[in-house]
Design a protein around this motif. Structure first.
Motif, PDB file in Angstrom:
ATOM      1  N   HIS A  40       5.548  11.524  -2.815  1.00 38.72           N
ATOM      2  CA  HIS A  40       4.287  11.360  -3.535  1.00 38.72           C
ATOM      3  C   HIS A  40       4.484  10.486  -4.777  1.00 38.72           C
ATOM      4  CE1 HIS A  40       6.245  14.959  -5.244  1.00 38.72           C
ATOM      5  NE2 HIS A  40       5.723  14.568  -6.400  1.00 38.72           N
ATOM      6  N   ASP A  41       3.361  10.229  -5.466  1.00 35.20           N
ATOM      7  CA  ASP A  41       3.357   9.386  -6.671  1.00 35.20           C
ATOM      8  C   ASP A  41       4.119   8.074  -6.427  1.00 35.20           C
ATOM      9  OD1 ASP A  41       1.853  11.190  -7.989  1.00 35.20           O
ATOM     10  OD2 ASP A  41       3.442  11.982  -9.266  1.00 35.20           O
ATOM     11  N   ILE A  42       3.677   7.349  -5.408  1.00 33.23           N
ATOM     12  CA  ILE A  42       4.339   6.099  -5.017  1.00 33.23           C
ATOM     13  C   ILE A  42       3.686   4.926  -5.749  1.00 33.23           C
ATOM     14  CG2 ILE A  42       4.894   4.570  -3.089  1.00 33.23           C
ATOM     15  CD1 ILE A  42       4.601   7.043  -1.261  1.00 33.23           C
ATOM     16  N   ALA A  70       0.844  -1.194   0.000  1.00 30.40           N
ATOM     17  CA  ALA A  70       0.000   0.000   0.000  1.00 30.40           C
ATOM     18  C   ALA A  70       0.885   1.252   0.000  1.00 30.40           C
ATOM     19  CB  ALA A  70      -0.907   0.010   1.222  1.00 30.40           C
ATOM     20  N   PRO A  71       0.639   2.190  -0.918  1.00 31.26           N
ATOM     21  CA  PRO A  71       1.478   3.397  -0.982  1.00 31.26           C
ATOM     22  C   PRO A  71       1.481   4.191   0.320  1.00 31.26           C
ATOM     23  CG  PRO A  71      -0.508   3.638  -2.327  1.00 31.26           C
ATOM     24  CD  PRO A  71      -0.420   2.199  -1.936  1.00 31.26           C
ATOM     25  N   GLU A  72       0.380   4.123   1.070  1.00 23.26           N
ATOM     26  CA  GLU A  72       0.326   4.831   2.348  1.00 23.26           C
ATOM     27  C   GLU A  72       1.353   4.263   3.335  1.00 23.26           C
ATOM     28  OE1 GLU A  72      -3.326   5.371   0.120  1.00 23.26           O
ATOM     29  OE2 GLU A  72      -2.290   3.556   0.789  1.00 23.26           O
ATOM     30  N   ALA A  73       1.547   2.927   3.305  1.00 21.57           N
ATOM     31  CA  ALA A  73       2.524   2.297   4.193  1.00 21.57           C
ATOM     32  C   ALA A  73       3.942   2.724   3.827  1.00 21.57           C
ATOM     33  CB  ALA A  73       2.390   0.778   4.124  1.00 21.57           C
ATOM     34  N   ILE A  74       4.208   2.778   2.530  1.00 20.39           N
ATOM     35  CA  ILE A  74       5.529   3.236   2.074  1.00 20.39           C
ATOM     36  C   ILE A  74       5.742   4.696   2.456  1.00 20.39           C
ATOM     37  CG2 ILE A  74       6.968   3.651   0.044  1.00 20.39           C
ATOM     38  CD1 ILE A  74       5.535   1.300  -1.290  1.00 20.39           C
ATOM     39  N   HIS A  75       4.711   5.518   2.246  1.00 17.05           N
ATOM     40  CA  HIS A  75       4.782   6.945   2.540  1.00 17.05           C
ATOM     41  C   HIS A  75       5.117   7.189   4.011  1.00 17.05           C
ATOM     42  CE1 HIS A  75       2.949  10.814   3.788  1.00 17.05           C
ATOM     43  NE2 HIS A  75       3.448  11.253   2.634  1.00 17.05           N
ATOM     44  N   ASP A  76       4.438   6.455   4.899  1.00 17.12           N
ATOM     45  CA  ASP A  76       4.657   6.658   6.331  1.00 17.12           C
ATOM     46  C   ASP A  76       6.097   6.334   6.724  1.00 17.12           C
ATOM     47  OD1 ASP A  76       2.046   7.422   6.551  1.00 17.12           O
ATOM     48  OD2 ASP A  76       1.326   5.498   7.352  1.00 17.12           O
ATOM     49  N   ILE A 124      -0.377  10.772  -2.754  1.00 17.41           N
ATOM     50  CA  ILE A 124       0.532   9.701  -2.328  1.00 17.41           C
ATOM     51  C   ILE A 124       0.617   8.594  -3.369  1.00 17.41           C
ATOM     52  CG2 ILE A 124       0.886   7.893  -0.604  1.00 17.41           C
ATOM     53  CD1 ILE A 124      -0.365   9.727   1.450  1.00 17.41           C
ATOM     54  N   SER A 125      -0.531   8.186  -3.873  1.00 17.79           N
ATOM     55  CA  SER A 125      -0.569   7.077  -4.826  1.00 17.79           C
ATOM     56  C   SER A 125      -0.301   7.567  -6.238  1.00 17.79           C
ATOM     57  CB  SER A 125      -1.935   6.386  -4.776  1.00 17.79           C
ATOM     58  OG  SER A 125      -2.003   5.360  -5.730  1.00 17.79           O
TER      59      SER A 125
END
Length: 318
Positions: A240-242, A222-228, A302-303
């Motif tokens: 962003h744009d993960i 999940a891009p949110e997990a990577i972002h965090d 993010i995604s």
């Protein structure tokens, strides 16, 4: 490490191939001797076990995470292709089982009666024991070395266990039909061929559902997990744009756009290396592509692809 893993997988595949050939030959011999449709169908199911082992040996030979000129992202998808090959074999087996049962019910109903002896049932218990050993052995080693081909084949063999149990139950009923004076029990052999087919189909569906996302590059993390995780690294202002693809636990490819709190290239590079290390500690083997951008390209998306690209984003990408 990869070479040791491949050797371990090949050793398991060769051993299980020999055991599956033994099981297949014994089932065919008993199926022909008794005239049992369900047992012959089970033997057909075992043919796919042996074919799966051969397919696994071939894919194991070509599967590797190491890149080369022709395959810059490695070769591990060969294992997923091999697993889908297993699903194809299961589909063929399911069709053959159903076809044989339907033909016997509607066109050869006078050939329902079969003859089963106690010795033949004991031999089937030997077959069951071999299948149980193969399934648990493959699953244990498959999880240990993280091999999708072994895990998929173990699931297939696990379905073979249930198939064999159903067949034995049916043949027990047929065996006792005359003693109990219940001739209807002779139909058990044909009737039980249908749940056998359903179990075969379910096994194939499981293999497809677990490996197809890898082949079609479905999101791995999940891009949110990577972002965090990325935002925990000192010096990161915006991520962003993960995007990610691959399979967690094997190899994952991650892309992202990053804004850092420095104009110095060396410092920015050090920050990206910390990000890579941080992601690898949390997700295992990863290959990360980071596109560093200036502060004015900060974004809340993010995604990757979550919104229509703006003119600025178009310029950056080109």
């Amino acid at each position: 490490m990869q070479g040791i893993r491949s050797q371990e997988v090949r050793k398991v595949l060769w051993l299980t191939l020999l055991l599956n050939l033994f099981v297949m030959a014994l089932k065919f011999a008993l199926g022909i001797a008794t005239g049992s449709l369900s047992l012959q169908a089970d033997a057909l199911h075992s043919v796919t076990d042996s074919a799966n082992n051969v397919l696994g040996l071939v894919t194991n030979r070509f599967s590797s995470p190491k890149p080369d000129r022709e395959h810059p992202y490695g070769h591990q998808k060969f294992e997923a292709v091999g697993a889908l090959g297993i699903a194809a074999f299961l589909g063929i087996a399911c069709f053959e089982i159903l076809q044989g049962a339907v033909e016997k019910i509607f066109f050869n109903s006078d050939q329902i009666a079969i003859q089963v002896s106690g010795a033949e049932l004991w031999l089937l218990l030997v077959v069951l024991g071999v299948n149980i050993f193969v399934a648990f052995y493959e699953r244990r080693v498959g999880r240990k070395v993280n091999s999708p081909i072994l895990i998929a084949d173990a699931k297939h063999t696990m379905s073979d266990i249930w198939v064999t149990i159903i067949v034995i139950a049916g043949l027990l009923g047929v065996w006792q039909a005359e003693n109990l004076n219940i001739p209807q029990l002779q139909w058990l052999d044909v009737v039980l061929a249908f749940p056998v087919a359903l179990l075969v189909f379910y096994s194939g569906w499981q293999v497809i559902s677990e490996n197809l996302p890898w082949l079609v590059d479905e999101m791995a993390i999940a891009p949110e997990a990577i972002h965090d995780l990325v935002m925990e690294v000192p010096g990161v202002i915006n991520c962003h744009d993960i995007a990610s693809r691959g399979m967690l636990g094997r190899q994952v490819f991650i892309e992202m756009h990053l804004i850092v709190d420095t104009d110095d290239i060396i410092t920015a590079h050090q920050i990206t290396e910390k990000i890579e290390d941080h992601l690898e500690r949390n997700f295992g083997t990863v290959r990360v592509l980071i596109h560093v951008e200036p502060l004015e390209y900060e974004s809340d998306d993010i995604s990757f692809g979550s919104t229509e690209p703006t003119d600025n984003n178009y310029i950056v990408e080109n």
